[in-house]
Design a protein around this motif. Structure first.
Motif, PDB file in Angstrom:
ATOM      1  N   GLN A 142       0.828  -1.199   0.000  1.00 26.06           N
ATOM      2  CA  GLN A 142       0.000   0.000   0.000  1.00 26.06           C
ATOM      3  C   GLN A 142       0.863   1.250   0.000  1.00 26.06           C
ATOM      4  OE1 GLN A 142      -2.987  -0.868   2.967  1.00 26.06           O
ATOM      5  NE2 GLN A 142      -3.589   1.278   3.001  1.00 26.06           N
ATOM      6  N   GLN A 195       2.614   1.869  -3.261  1.00 26.07           N
ATOM      7  CA  GLN A 195       1.662   2.432  -4.214  1.00 26.07           C
ATOM      8  C   GLN A 195       1.511   3.935  -3.999  1.00 26.07           C
ATOM      9  OE1 GLN A 195       0.403   0.437  -6.698  1.00 26.07           O
ATOM     10  NE2 GLN A 195      -0.080   2.463  -7.508  1.00 26.07           N
ATOM     11  N   GLU A 196       1.399   4.310  -2.715  1.00 21.24           N
ATOM     12  CA  GLU A 196       1.282   5.742  -2.395  1.00 21.24           C
ATOM     13  C   GLU A 196       2.515   6.496  -2.827  1.00 21.24           C
ATOM     14  OE1 GLU A 196       0.393   6.184   1.784  1.00 21.24           O
ATOM     15  OE2 GLU A 196      -1.378   4.904   1.540  1.00 21.24           O
ATOM     16  N   ASN A 211       2.414   6.874  -6.559  1.00 23.34           N
ATOM     17  CA  ASN A 211       1.410   7.885  -6.929  1.00 23.34           C
ATOM     18  C   ASN A 211       1.951   9.286  -6.706  1.00 23.34           C
ATOM     19  OD1 ASN A 211      -0.377   5.943  -7.590  1.00 23.34           O
ATOM     20  ND2 ASN A 211      -1.952   6.491  -6.093  1.00 23.34           N
TER      21      ASN A 211
HETATM   22  C1  LIG Z   1      -2.901   5.468  -6.518  1.00 25.81           C
HETATM   23  O1  LIG Z   1      -3.476   6.065  -7.666  1.00 25.81           O
HETATM   24  C2  LIG Z   1      -4.500   5.272  -8.272  1.00 25.81           C
HETATM   25  C3  LIG Z   1      -4.889   5.924  -9.587  1.00 25.81           C
HETATM   26  O2  LIG Z   1      -5.066   7.308  -9.436  1.00 25.81           O
HETATM   27  C4  LIG Z   1      -5.669   5.162  -7.278  1.00 25.81           C
HETATM   28  O3  LIG Z   1      -6.686   4.387  -7.827  1.00 25.81           O
HETATM   29  C5  LIG Z   1      -5.178   4.504  -5.997  1.00 25.81           C
HETATM   30  O4  LIG Z   1      -6.217   4.497  -5.034  1.00 25.81           O
HETATM   31  C6  LIG Z   1      -3.985   5.242  -5.442  1.00 25.81           C
HETATM   32  N1  LIG Z   1      -3.456   4.428  -4.361  1.00 25.81           N
HETATM   33  C7  LIG Z   1      -3.043   4.920  -3.223  1.00 25.81           C
HETATM   34  C8  LIG Z   1      -2.606   3.926  -2.224  1.00 25.81           C
HETATM   35  O5  LIG Z   1      -2.992   6.110  -2.991  1.00 25.81           O
END
Ligand SMILES: *[C@@H]1O[C@H](CO)[C@@H](O)[C@H](O)[C@H]1NC(C)=O
Ligand SMILES: *[C@@H]1O[C@H](CO)[C@@H](O)[C@H](O)[C@H]1NC(C)=O
Length: 518
Positions: free
Chosen positions: A501, A504-505, A508
């Motif tokens: 998680q 991923q953040e 992003n």
């Molecule tokens: C990362 O970005 C994606 C696409 O914008 C989004 O769907 C996802 O929730 C985000 N994940 C996190 C952990 O912020």
């Protein structure tokens, strides 16, 4: 329904107590820590118990007293129950005190339910009650007690609450006072050590056991019936998952709750610098594990070794490796790390960023330590990094009540605020290069009056060395040692989800940063 039940109970209690004029004292002791984070939690529990007593025990013969232990005892091993017993006996036990209940700041107490159960017990017997823990296999944490078949031995879980009879408090205190010097100076798992101590030292009188009258003298049975083992109380519960939560209040007079972190502000991985201590021997087998697991999440991580190896890369410490202790090496690592943190923070000062990117914490780990950075970020956010903080799994070395110190056992990771590291480096020296580094840090911080903060989320050993109930309570921050265990499996089970998680953040964020700078 619930209210009617309570009313009924009060009447029952009144009836139970009316037959005798003798008051029943119940003494609650909250074992907490003297920090800005823990103090309000302990005060809230004390307030809660006193409120229950005032509203529910009017016109009964119960006398409820609540103390926060560190407010009255300031000797360093107050947190080990057996070490506090002599002072509890001499300072806190009153004529009317029948029961002593040991809690932590995150224990839940339903007073009436508890008193209803205690009314069924006899405080003149040597008894203690709680949620019983068992180990899976004899382990070093428990000094390999009963190493052939250790799984039968019950020991208590303080966070769920432990009840001691007056008789047992007095007897244990007597034994502790009779042996002025503690037989084992190390305190590692005080709950298990307490149970072992009572088992070995507290003997019932021969005719007090339930076998009395059956003439057990001379039989082997006598030896076992005279020992005191803790008893499982069905109304003292570990928090064991969502499914029991709804009914927990009804049947559990006391239970363990996770630490309340609602006052905390979670940090980001950028705010922590990780210093990993390694040596040439482990470059090829341990380094790849760290780099493939939690190392990926760390923004700032350095591997300090006795040999420079550009493939990892390691930072050369200039200190030859010692088989044990590592004192000289650890102090050198802290110096090198602090130097680099200062440089990085200087650069970051000039960087305009909407979020605070500066480094506030230094975490020291071994090359066979697994760390959950997300869980660490959540915990460190409970503490003020501008103050001197030294945090991890606490062990103790105490030869007597006033002679000893606590230290953070380093395998589980040691988290320090920068002011604490600066102070340590300015004043602390190894006596021998191979001194135990974690004990020396403990001695230095102790003499510098930097408080030691314990968190049960850090672990000096592997998951199988701890009880499942304990691990289930708060999300673990660390485990240590790769032997007889698959570190990737441990990582996957305990840490990988949160890490994915966070990765991923991080991805992003760098993506949005890119857009912003384009
Ligand atoms: C990362 O970005 C994606 C696409 O914008 C989004 O769907 C996802 O929730 C985000 N994940 C996190 C952990 O912020
Ligand atoms: C942290 O501690 C400093 C110094 O003691 C104090 O000035 C500051 O207000 C504290 N910050 C918080 C959030 O409590």
């Amino acid at each position: 329904m619930h209210r009617a039940f309570i009313a009924l109970l009060v009447v029952m209690l009144l009836k139970a107590t009316r037959t005798t004029t003798e008051p029943t004292g119940v003494l609650f002791l909250i074992s907490s820590q003297d920090t800005a984070y823990h103090r309000p939690l302990a005060a809230r529990l004390r307030h809660d118990i006193i409120n229950q007593a005032e509203s529910q025990l009017d016109n009964t013969n119960y006398i409820v007293t609540v103390h926060i232990l560190h407010e009255i005892f300031n000797f360093p091993s107050y947190w080990a129950i057996k070490n506090s017993m002599p002072l509890v006996r001499s300072k806190l036990l009153e004529e009317h005190t029948k029961w002593v209940v040991w809690l932590e700041e995150s224990t839940h107490v339903s007073l009436l339910l508890l008193l209803e159960q205690l009314a069924l017990e006899d405080a003149t017997q040597y008894i203690y009650l709680g949620h019983t823990l068992y180990e899976h296999q004899a382990n070093i944490r428990h000094h390999f007690a009963f190493h052939k078949d250790s799984e039968w031995f019950p020991f208590p879980f303080q966070r769920a609450g432990i009840i001691f009879s007056r008789a047992l408090i007095i007897k244990t205190a007597d034994e502790m006072e009779a042996t002025n010097i503690y037989n084992s100076p190390f305190i590692i798992d005080m709950e298990h050590e307490l149970a072992i101590y009572i088992y070995n030292q507290v003997k019932k009188n021969a005719f007090e056991s339930k076998y009395s009258g059956k003439d057990p003298v001379g039989t082997k049975e006598l030896n076992t019936v005279r020992k005191v083992l803790m008893r499982k109380a069905h109304y003292i519960c570990p928090l064991s998952g969502e499914e029991t939560k709804t009914t927990l209040d009804e049947k559990c007079a006391m239970y363990a709750k996770p630490m309340d972190k609602s006052s905390c502000v979670t940090l980001r991985p950028q705010n922590i610098f990780f210093a990993v201590k390694t040596c040439k021997r482990f470059h090829s087998d341990r380094m790849p594990i760290i780099k493939a697991t939690w190392g990926r999440i760390a923004t700032h991580i350095r591997y300090y070794s006795d040999v420079a190896d550009p493939k990892i890369p390691t930072t050369y410490t200039g200190i030859p490796n010692t088989e044990i202790g590592h004192c000289e090496k650890t102090l050198k690592i802290l110096k090198l790390a602090l130097q680099e943190i200062d440089e990085l923070n200087m650069q970051l000062k000039n960087l305009v960023s909407e979020r605070d990117e500066r480094i506030y914490w230094l975490v020291l780990a071994d090359d066979d330590t697994l760390i959950s950075i997300p869980n660490l970020c959540a915990l460190l956010g409970c503490f003020n990094h501008t103050q001197e903080i030294y945090l991890g799994e606490r062990y103790g070395f105490h030869q007597s009540i006033n002679n000893g110190f606590n230290y953070i056992t380093s395998g589980g990771g040691v988290a320090m605020s920068l002011p604490a590291v600066q102070k340590l480096i300015a004043y602390c020296h190894c006596i021998h290069p191979q001194d135990a580094d974690d004990m020396l840090l403990g001695i230095c911080f102790n003499s510098l009056e930097v408080p030691i903060i314990h968190s049960p989320q850090f672990h000096q050993l592997r998951p199988q060395d701890y009880s499942g109930e304990v691990l289930a309570l708060d999300p673990p921050i660390s485990f240590h040692k790769f032997y007889d265990t698959d570190p990737f499996a441990v990582y996957e089970q305990y840490f990988a989800n949160f890490d994915r998680q966070m990765l991923q953040e991080i991805k992003n964020k760098s993506f949005t940063n890119q857009i912003a700078t384009n």
